[in-house]
Write an enzyme that holds these catalytic residues in place. Structure first.
Site, PDB file in Angstrom:
ATOM      1  N   ARG A 102       0.852  -1.174   0.000  1.00 38.10           N
ATOM      2  CA  ARG A 102       0.000   0.000   0.000  1.00 38.10           C
ATOM      3  C   ARG A 102       0.889   1.224   0.000  1.00 38.10           C
ATOM      4  O   ARG A 102       1.755   1.363   0.852  1.00 38.10           O
ATOM      5  CB  ARG A 102      -0.915  -0.026   1.230  1.00 38.10           C
ATOM      6  CG  ARG A 102      -2.004   1.003   1.138  1.00 38.10           C
ATOM      7  CD  ARG A 102      -3.137   0.709   2.090  1.00 38.10           C
ATOM      8  NE  ARG A 102      -2.820   1.087   3.453  1.00 38.10           N
ATOM      9  CZ  ARG A 102      -3.740   1.425   4.347  1.00 38.10           C
ATOM     10  NH1 ARG A 102      -5.016   1.404   4.007  1.00 38.10           N
ATOM     11  NH2 ARG A 102      -3.405   1.745   5.576  1.00 38.10           N
ATOM     12  N   THR A 106      -0.724   7.665  -0.724  1.00 33.96           N
ATOM     13  CA  THR A 106      -1.994   7.754  -1.459  1.00 33.96           C
ATOM     14  C   THR A 106      -2.995   6.700  -1.012  1.00 33.96           C
ATOM     15  O   THR A 106      -4.162   6.773  -1.398  1.00 33.96           O
ATOM     16  CB  THR A 106      -1.748   7.538  -2.965  1.00 33.96           C
ATOM     17  OG1 THR A 106      -1.203   6.216  -3.140  1.00 33.96           O
ATOM     18  CG2 THR A 106      -0.770   8.555  -3.527  1.00 33.96           C
ATOM     19  N   ASP A 198      -1.227  -2.152  12.031  1.00 30.24           N
ATOM     20  CA  ASP A 198      -0.775  -2.720  10.761  1.00 30.24           C
ATOM     21  C   ASP A 198      -0.606  -4.231  10.941  1.00 30.24           C
ATOM     22  O   ASP A 198       0.263  -4.680  11.694  1.00 30.24           O
ATOM     23  CB  ASP A 198       0.536  -2.068  10.329  1.00 30.24           C
ATOM     24  CG  ASP A 198       0.986  -2.555   8.958  1.00 30.24           C
ATOM     25  OD1 ASP A 198       1.104  -1.727   8.040  1.00 30.24           O
ATOM     26  OD2 ASP A 198       1.216  -3.785   8.798  1.00 30.24           O
ATOM     27  N   ASP A 201       2.946  -5.567  10.242  1.00 28.42           N
ATOM     28  CA  ASP A 201       3.892  -5.200  11.309  1.00 28.42           C
ATOM     29  C   ASP A 201       3.614  -5.986  12.585  1.00 28.42           C
ATOM     30  O   ASP A 201       4.547  -6.406  13.280  1.00 28.42           O
ATOM     31  CB  ASP A 201       3.779  -3.708  11.641  1.00 28.42           C
ATOM     32  CG  ASP A 201       4.348  -2.819  10.543  1.00 28.42           C
ATOM     33  OD1 ASP A 201       4.837  -3.357   9.521  1.00 28.42           O
ATOM     34  OD2 ASP A 201       4.286  -1.584  10.701  1.00 28.42           O
TER      35      ASP A 201
HETATM   36  N1  U5P Z   1      -3.870  -2.483   6.653  1.00 29.41           N
HETATM   37  C1  U5P Z   1      -3.571  -2.828   7.956  1.00 29.41           C
HETATM   38  N2  U5P Z   1      -4.229  -2.205   8.972  1.00 29.41           N
HETATM   39  C2  U5P Z   1      -5.196  -1.266   8.772  1.00 29.41           C
HETATM   40  C3  U5P Z   1      -5.501  -0.924   7.442  1.00 29.41           C
HETATM   41  C4  U5P Z   1      -4.832  -1.541   6.413  1.00 29.41           C
HETATM   42  O1  U5P Z   1      -2.726  -3.670   8.215  1.00 29.41           O
HETATM   43  O2  U5P Z   1      -5.772  -0.746   9.753  1.00 29.41           O
HETATM   44  C5  U5P Z   1      -3.156  -3.123   5.532  1.00 29.41           C
HETATM   45  C6  U5P Z   1      -3.425  -4.596   5.425  1.00 29.41           C
HETATM   46  O3  U5P Z   1      -2.182  -5.220   5.335  1.00 29.41           O
HETATM   47  C7  U5P Z   1      -4.186  -4.832   4.148  1.00 29.41           C
HETATM   48  C8  U5P Z   1      -4.159  -3.519   3.449  1.00 29.41           C
HETATM   49  O4  U5P Z   1      -3.558  -5.778   3.320  1.00 29.41           O
HETATM   50  O5  U5P Z   1      -3.562  -2.559   4.324  1.00 29.41           O
HETATM   51  C9  U5P Z   1      -5.583  -3.186   3.088  1.00 29.41           C
HETATM   52  O6  U5P Z   1      -5.728  -1.885   2.858  1.00 29.41           O
HETATM   53  P1  U5P Z   1      -6.817  -1.371   1.848  1.00 29.41           P
HETATM   54  O7  U5P Z   1      -6.285  -1.585   0.462  1.00 29.41           O
HETATM   55  O8  U5P Z   1      -8.096  -2.113   2.128  1.00 29.41           O
HETATM   56  O9  U5P Z   1      -6.930   0.088   2.201  1.00 29.41           O
END
Ligand code: U5P
Length: 207
Positions: A102, A106, A198, A201
């Site tokens: 990600r 952005t 995360d 993490d």
């Molecule tokens: N993600 C997290 N925690 C969060 C939000 C997103 O770990 O609170 C990470 C996850 O790894 C997931 C990705 O694979 O971001 C999904 O983000 P999205 O594309 O749905 O915004």
């Protein structure tokens, strides 16, 4: 879009462990693994079966097994912590991989790996990603699968934000969501709130 919220005391206890900021990486991985078992169990509750002729030590018996084991697709990195347990539940399954980072500026998904069978027609697919936040990563993954003729896709997640659920819903793709909780929303950097931080993490340490 069909959604199944796995609201069970044991699932809630594992999710609470995952949300708790004092849980270390090992404890987080263990709770995610346990919770994945429950999510996969529920996700397969209505799956078609085929008869299987066996003999018990006493008599012949018609048992059953899963008709079509789903293709398991962990989304790297965070989905890696779900695949081993999901595969243990359905050992006959094949496994594909999708890698999506990600862009933290952005919040857009940046694909870096795609390792999937060419033709997915007739094969149920379970996408494994603990977090459905904006839904960008999941939608990108679903589009890769649909391009390979998948028509039966289940997103298996731990926590979802309403925005991610809405994005999948509006996409009109053939998909179902199995999740332990739908949280309040996203913060200004697109983390799920209350969430668990995360998920990559929390399992593997910061990059
Ligand atoms: N993600 C997290 N925690 C969060 C939000 C997103 O770990 O609170 C990470 C996850 O790894 C997931 C990705 O694979 O971001 C999904 O983000 P999205 O594309 O749905 O915004």
């Amino acid at each position: 879009m069909e959604r199944l919220i796995v609201d069970h005391p044991l699932a809630a206890a594992r999710l609470t462990t995952m949300r708790d900021e004092t849980t270390d990486n090992a404890g987080f991985r263990a709770a995610l693994s346990d919770l994945t078992q429950m999510l996969i169990y529920e996700a397969l509750a209505g799956a078609p079966r085929v008869d299987m002729q066996i003999k018990t030590p006493l008599v012949p018996y018609t048992g059953s097994r899963l008709a079509t084991p789903p293709l398991l697709v962990p989304v790297l990195r965070a989905g890696l912590g779900m695949v081993e347990q999901a595969h243990a539940m359905v050992p006959e399954s094949r496994v594909g991989f999708v890698g999506i980072a990600r862009d933290e500026e952005t919040a857009q998904p940046v694909p870096y790996l795609e390792s999937l069978p060419e033709d997915l027609s007739g094969l149920p697919v379970f996408v494994l990603d603990p977090m459905l936040a904006t839904g960008g990563s999941m939608l990108h993954t679903i589009e890769l699968l649909v391009a390979r003729n998948a028509t039966d896709i289940t997103a298996v997640c731990v926590v979802a934000a309403p925005q991610g659920v809405a994005l999948l819903e509006e996409s009109g793709h053939p998909c179902r969501l199995v999740v332990a909780a739908i949280d309040e929303g996203l913060n200004d950097v697109n983390y799920i709130v209350p969430g668990l931080g995360d998920a990559g993490d929390r399992q593997f340490g910061p990059r």
